[in-house]
Design a protein around this motif. Structure first.
Motif, PDB file in Angstrom:
ATOM      1  N   TYR A 186       0.855  -1.176   0.000  1.00 18.48           N
ATOM      2  CA  TYR A 186       0.000   0.000   0.000  1.00 18.48           C
ATOM      3  C   TYR A 186       0.891   1.225   0.000  1.00 18.48           C
ATOM      4  CZ  TYR A 186       1.300   0.105   4.925  1.00 18.48           C
ATOM      5  OH  TYR A 186       2.019   0.132   6.098  1.00 18.48           O
ATOM      6  N   GLY A 187       0.297   2.360  -0.414  1.00 15.94           N
ATOM      7  CA  GLY A 187       1.015   3.612  -0.274  1.00 15.94           C
ATOM      8  C   GLY A 187       2.219   3.755  -1.192  1.00 15.94           C
ATOM      9  N   LYS A 188       3.033   4.741  -0.875  1.00 11.40           N
ATOM     10  CA  LYS A 188       4.179   5.114  -1.700  1.00 11.40           C
ATOM     11  C   LYS A 188       5.476   4.808  -0.969  1.00 11.40           C
ATOM     12  CE  LYS A 188       6.808   7.349  -4.656  1.00 11.40           C
ATOM     13  NZ  LYS A 188       7.219   6.692  -5.897  1.00 11.40           N
ATOM     14  N   PRO A 189       6.302   3.887  -1.489  1.00  9.10           N
ATOM     15  CA  PRO A 189       7.577   3.594  -0.826  1.00  9.10           C
ATOM     16  C   PRO A 189       8.698   4.526  -1.309  1.00  9.10           C
ATOM     17  CG  PRO A 189       7.220   2.018  -2.592  1.00  9.10           C
ATOM     18  CD  PRO A 189       6.050   2.970  -2.624  1.00  9.10           C
ATOM     19  N   LEU A 221      12.088   2.338   9.391  1.00 12.56           N
ATOM     20  CA  LEU A 221      11.068   1.316   9.135  1.00 12.56           C
ATOM     21  C   LEU A 221       9.837   1.508  10.016  1.00 12.56           C
ATOM     22  CD1 LEU A 221      13.238  -1.906   8.673  1.00 12.56           C
ATOM     23  CD2 LEU A 221      12.262  -0.424   6.917  1.00 12.56           C
ATOM     24  N   GLN A 222       9.958   2.314  11.061  1.00  9.41           N
ATOM     25  CA  GLN A 222       8.809   2.608  11.925  1.00  9.41           C
ATOM     26  C   GLN A 222       7.964   3.766  11.395  1.00  9.41           C
ATOM     27  OE1 GLN A 222      10.244   3.395  15.884  1.00  9.41           O
ATOM     28  NE2 GLN A 222      11.271   1.416  16.070  1.00  9.41           N
ATOM     29  N   ALA A 223       8.529   4.551  10.480  1.00  9.33           N
ATOM     30  CA  ALA A 223       7.886   5.800  10.055  1.00  9.33           C
ATOM     31  C   ALA A 223       6.861   5.581   8.940  1.00  9.33           C
ATOM     32  CB  ALA A 223       8.950   6.794   9.588  1.00  9.33           C
ATOM     33  N   GLU A 224       5.763   6.317   9.035  1.00  5.03           N
ATOM     34  CA  GLU A 224       4.740   6.278   7.994  1.00  5.03           C
ATOM     35  C   GLU A 224       3.953   7.587   8.057  1.00  5.03           C
ATOM     36  OE1 GLU A 224       0.811   3.695   6.589  1.00  5.03           O
ATOM     37  OE2 GLU A 224       1.768   3.297   8.517  1.00  5.03           O
ATOM     38  N   LYS A 226       2.813   6.972   3.041  1.00  5.20           N
ATOM     39  CA  LYS A 226       4.186   7.005   2.530  1.00  5.20           C
ATOM     40  C   LYS A 226       5.073   6.332   3.573  1.00  5.20           C
ATOM     41  CE  LYS A 226       4.443  11.518   1.885  1.00  5.20           C
ATOM     42  NZ  LYS A 226       4.956  12.835   1.449  1.00  5.20           N
ATOM     43  N   PHE A 227       6.034   5.532   3.121  1.00  4.25           N
ATOM     44  CA  PHE A 227       6.904   4.803   4.045  1.00  4.25           C
ATOM     45  C   PHE A 227       8.240   4.542   3.351  1.00  4.25           C
ATOM     46  CE2 PHE A 227       4.306   1.948   1.595  1.00  4.25           C
ATOM     47  CZ  PHE A 227       5.185   0.960   1.167  1.00  4.25           C
ATOM     48  N   PHE A 228       9.139   3.866   4.045  1.00  2.00           N
ATOM     49  CA  PHE A 228      10.479   3.637   3.502  1.00  2.00           C
ATOM     50  C   PHE A 228      10.744   2.170   3.199  1.00  2.00           C
ATOM     51  CE2 PHE A 228      11.463   7.779   5.485  1.00  2.00           C
ATOM     52  CZ  PHE A 228      12.095   8.387   4.404  1.00  2.00           C
ATOM     53  N   ILE A 239       5.814  -0.523  11.668  1.00  2.48           N
ATOM     54  CA  ILE A 239       4.517  -0.440  11.006  1.00  2.48           C
ATOM     55  C   ILE A 239       4.139  -1.843  10.529  1.00  2.48           C
ATOM     56  CG2 ILE A 239       4.794   1.962  10.326  1.00  2.48           C
ATOM     57  CD1 ILE A 239       5.459   1.039   7.502  1.00  2.48           C
ATOM     58  N   GLU A 240       2.856  -2.025  10.218  1.00  4.21           N
ATOM     59  CA  GLU A 240       2.319  -3.353   9.922  1.00  4.21           C
ATOM     60  C   GLU A 240       3.088  -4.060   8.815  1.00  4.21           C
ATOM     61  OE1 GLU A 240      -1.925  -5.384   8.538  1.00  4.21           O
ATOM     62  OE2 GLU A 240      -1.820  -3.251   9.052  1.00  4.21           O
ATOM     63  N   ARG A 241       3.533  -3.302   7.848  1.00  2.00           N
ATOM     64  CA  ARG A 241       4.225  -3.886   6.694  1.00  2.00           C
ATOM     65  C   ARG A 241       5.506  -4.609   7.089  1.00  2.00           C
ATOM     66  NH1 ARG A 241       7.765  -1.964   2.610  1.00  2.00           N
ATOM     67  NH2 ARG A 241       7.229  -2.786   0.564  1.00  2.00           N
TER      68      ARG A 241
END
Length: 735
Positions: free
Chosen positions: A115-118, A136-139, A143-145, A576-578
């Motif tokens: 989901y979202g934009k990596p 890896l915790q940030a969202e 948007k995430f990394f 984050i869940e991912r």
């Protein structure tokens, strides 16, 4: 006394028999399925282990030994003396589940965008992975990394990375174990990255010579790592980069180091704009000093060269200046002087040295490594090494050339030509920004205005000044001040601050971070959590201690309705869940143990106290009672417990800790006369409990130069919650 053994149950249709664990104690029997099946012919009933030396046999026997150790520890060495059958089953089944889960997953998985934009990032000087964890915790708004690669020079950093990110989280993030100063580092890094575009580079070059707490040594092998870090930035040209360092870097050499770093960042250029600048300089040549302007053009054009081309460009620059000197020589010295005079020879040979800068830099790098390996410092050798290393540097060679020119009797009408040669050589060693200062001095007012417009577009990164961030402002129970240099590419939004996530009066306290781990004493190790009864432990002050426990959001903000305590966040995890773990956390002693499958699936990891003798414990009791090492000195001396140790930091439960370093004996637990465990120090750094620090627990003496044990991994790390705040701010602004 309980007995622990393994036996085989009935075979299934495939002829494989399940291995069971059986515990007999006071007439009561507990049976547990290990999850392993085996051909009965391969089971040695007497030894209760698998026969043979295959990888499968070795791994299974390690697993059975591990379960035997944990059962024995639980029944015979635990602080708790009475257990129900369900409690024993529950604790041992958690270890068994960890093993089962590890053997039913695909270890490495592609990072598919669910989901979202990596956005992609790499972590240089990664250490344990504090930056990586936080990113890896940030969202933000989906948007995430995506974690692409990390690098460090130490094997235990690599082991910790591989276990955490490849095995436990199931990511395909690469790791490059190599010194960033080595000539082929960039090639190898690019190979690890592949065809991926990197959006963010983060890292903290371990500049010990900049540290307020460390030794300040000239020609320390860590001195110039930031320039190598910037070389990576020049190649990758990410949208943002973050360079973290100790606060002492701001005042080192009266702020000159800080200014130099800013200057070097400003000197990173947009290669596409270089032809515009060169064209501008060529227009100036008609009525200005053409030799100096041509030198500036050659220096500017070096900026767009890469790898081997740079060395060719540098040599061509020196040969260009050398040719100028050859043309000038007959005019400033007669034939005999030009062949025999030591000053002429110094100039001539100086050009030869400068033309081979690459070879001299390699030699210099090798000598510094050997100097460091042999521990040359504060001795009779250090001055000789320092003098030699100084003399082979380009700046020193140019100084000698300049001194030689001054010694010559140059006719007055050629003095300016000699001066221009020296200026050209200084352009060779100057940063891009310093070169532009020289160019500006050659410009008319009208030309300056035009040049400044060009420079606005040629600088690739925007940075005004470094930021000072205190980790306690971001939900970390530690007053750890760090300096952040955040470079923002010119096409991205400018980041001038990392907004605090907690107010001064809601900062996380030490008690919040550690209270649920306070169930072990001196020379003990715990592999599962035990209930901590605050009312019993603190008696008259229990209510005060309980009042310190707050419900919070992940980043430390108080939230009594839906929040969790810091300890709950630590035990449950902040990813984050991912990026939720694909296997249970596990520990291995080394790479060989990882390859053989010798994994320790514990519920709680890295929670072991040091074996301190009676005198040390008595000394710590006195320090803890006084609340301060200096205040306790007289009583310590009176009791004959004097120590050469300079300081102990007594943790205050209702405050934040001082900066966590790498030596556990520097700290005294707030409630017990003992040092901190690796897990407790990791909590103060805001690492999740599922993050397992691998390899040796500690080391000493000269081994500290080459080994990075668990305590060092923790102490040198960027606090993940601080990294999370940085990553969050980048995600808010990144295009």
């Amino acid at each position: 006394m309980a007995t622990i053994n393994f036996y085989l149950d009935k075979s299934d249709k495939k002829g494989l028999a399940p291995i069971h664990l059986r515990i007999n104690c006071s007439g009561t029997q507990i049976k547990l399925a290990t999850g392993q099946k085996i051909d009965p012919e391969l089971f040695d009933k007497k030894r209760q282990r698998v026969k043979g030396i295959t990888i499968e046999a070795t791994e299974t026997n390690h697993y059975l030994n591990f379960l035997n150790e944990r059962a024995d520890e639980l029944l015979h060495h635990s602080n708790k003396k009475t257990f129900s059958q369900d409690e024993i089953k529950d604790i041992l089944n958690q270890h068994i589940d960890g093993y089962r889960e590890n053997h039913t997953v695909n270890i490495v998985k592609e990072q598919i965008s669910l989901y979202g934009k990596p956005f992609t990032f790499i972590d240089l000087f990664a250490g344990a992975g504090g930056f990586s964890e936080g990113f890896l915790q940030a969202e933000v708004n989906n948007k995430f990394f995506d974690f692409i690669a990390a690098s460090d020079i130490n094997e235990n950093c690599e082991l910790t990375h591989i276990v955490r990110y490849n095995h436990q989280l199931g990511l395909n993030a690469e790791f490059l174990k190599q010194d960033i100063t080595e000539p082929d580092f960039l090639d190898n890094l690019l190979q690890k990255i592949g065809n991926k575009k990197i959006d963010v580079v983060c890292g903290g070059p371990p500049c010990q010579s900049f540290s307020l707490a460390g030794k300040r040594k000239k020609f320390d092998k860590k001195d110039d790592l930031f320039s190598h870090y910037l070389e990576v930035i020049k190649i990758l040209q990410p949208k943002y980069f973050v360079m973290e360092n100790v606060k002492g870097i701001l005042t080192k050499e009266n702020g000159k180091i800080k200014d130099l770093i800013i200057q070097e960042i400003n000197s990173i250029v947009d290669n596409k704009e270089i032809p515009v600048l060169v064209s501008f300089i060529r227009k100036m040549k008609s009525d200005k000093n053409s030799f100096l302007l041509e030198s500036i053009i050659k220096r500017v054009e070096i900026e767009k060269l890469r790898d081997a081309e740079i060395e060719i460009g540098r040599e061509e620059f020196i040969r260009f200046v050398d040719n100028r000197f050859k043309q000038l020589t007959p005019k400033i010295a007669d034939y005999k002087t030009s062949k025999t005079d030591s000053r002429i020879n110094t100039i001539r040979h100086g050009f030869n040295i400068l033309a081979r800068t690459k070879e001299w830099e390699k030699l210099k790098r090798d000598i510094i490594k050997e100097k460091d390996f042999c521990n040359i410092d504060s001795d009779a050798f250090v001055e000789t090494f320092t003098t030699f290393l100084t003399h082979i540097g380009s700046e020193s060679v140019i100084e000698q050339i300049e001194f030689a020119f001054k010694g010559l009797k140059v006719p007055s009408n050629y003095i300016k030509d000699c001066s221009d040669i020296i200026t050209a050589l200084k352009i060779y060693t100057n940063s891009f920004d310093e070169t532009l200062d020289i160019l500006l001095n050659l410009c008319s007012e009208k030309e300056k205005s035009e040049l400044n417009k060009i420079l606005d577009s040629i600088r690739l990164y925007k940075i005004e000044k470094p930021l000072v961030a205190n980790a306690s402002n971001y939900g970390v129970p530690q007053n750890r001040e760090r300096v952040l240099f955040i470079g923002c590419r010119k096409d991205q939004k400018f980041i001038s601050e990392i907004p605090p996530t907690v107010k001064e009066n809601e900062k996380v306290t030490i008690f919040e971070a550690l209270y649920d781990l306070d169930f072990i004493g001196n020379n003990q190790e715990a592999h599962h959590y035990e209930l901590v009864n605050i009312s019993k432990q603190y008696n008259g002050t229990a209510e005060k201690m309980k009042s310190l426990l707050k419900k919070r959001t992940i980043d430390g903000k108080e939230n009594s309705k839906t929040g969790k305590s810091f300890a709950e966040w630590s035990r449950g995890g902040r990813l984050i869940e991912r990026y939720q773990p694909k296997t249970k956390p596990f520990y291995v002693r080394n790479f060989e143990g990882l390859q053989k499958g010798e994994k320790y699936f514990d519920i709680l990891n890295n929670h072991k106290t040091s074996n301190q003798n009676d005198d040390v414990i008595k000394r710590l009791e006195i320090i803890l009672k006084n609340g301060d090492y200096k205040k306790a000195q007289c009583e310590i001396d009176d009791c004959g417990l004097t120590s050469n140790k300079r300081n102990y930091n007594v943790l205050k439960p209702d405050e934040q800790s001082s900066t966590i370093m790498t030596i556990p004996d520097d700290y005294v637990h707030y409630n017990s006369p003992r040092a901190l465990t690796v897990r407790e120090m990791a909590r103060l750094q805001s690492f999740d409990d599922s993050f397992v620090f691998q390899g040796k627990r500690s080391t000493g003496g000269n081994n500290r130069k080459t080994e990075v044990p668990q305590y060092t991994l923790v102490g040198n790390a960027v606090p993940p919650l601080l990294a999370r705040a940085i990553a969050t701010e980048i995600l808010k602004n990144i295009k």
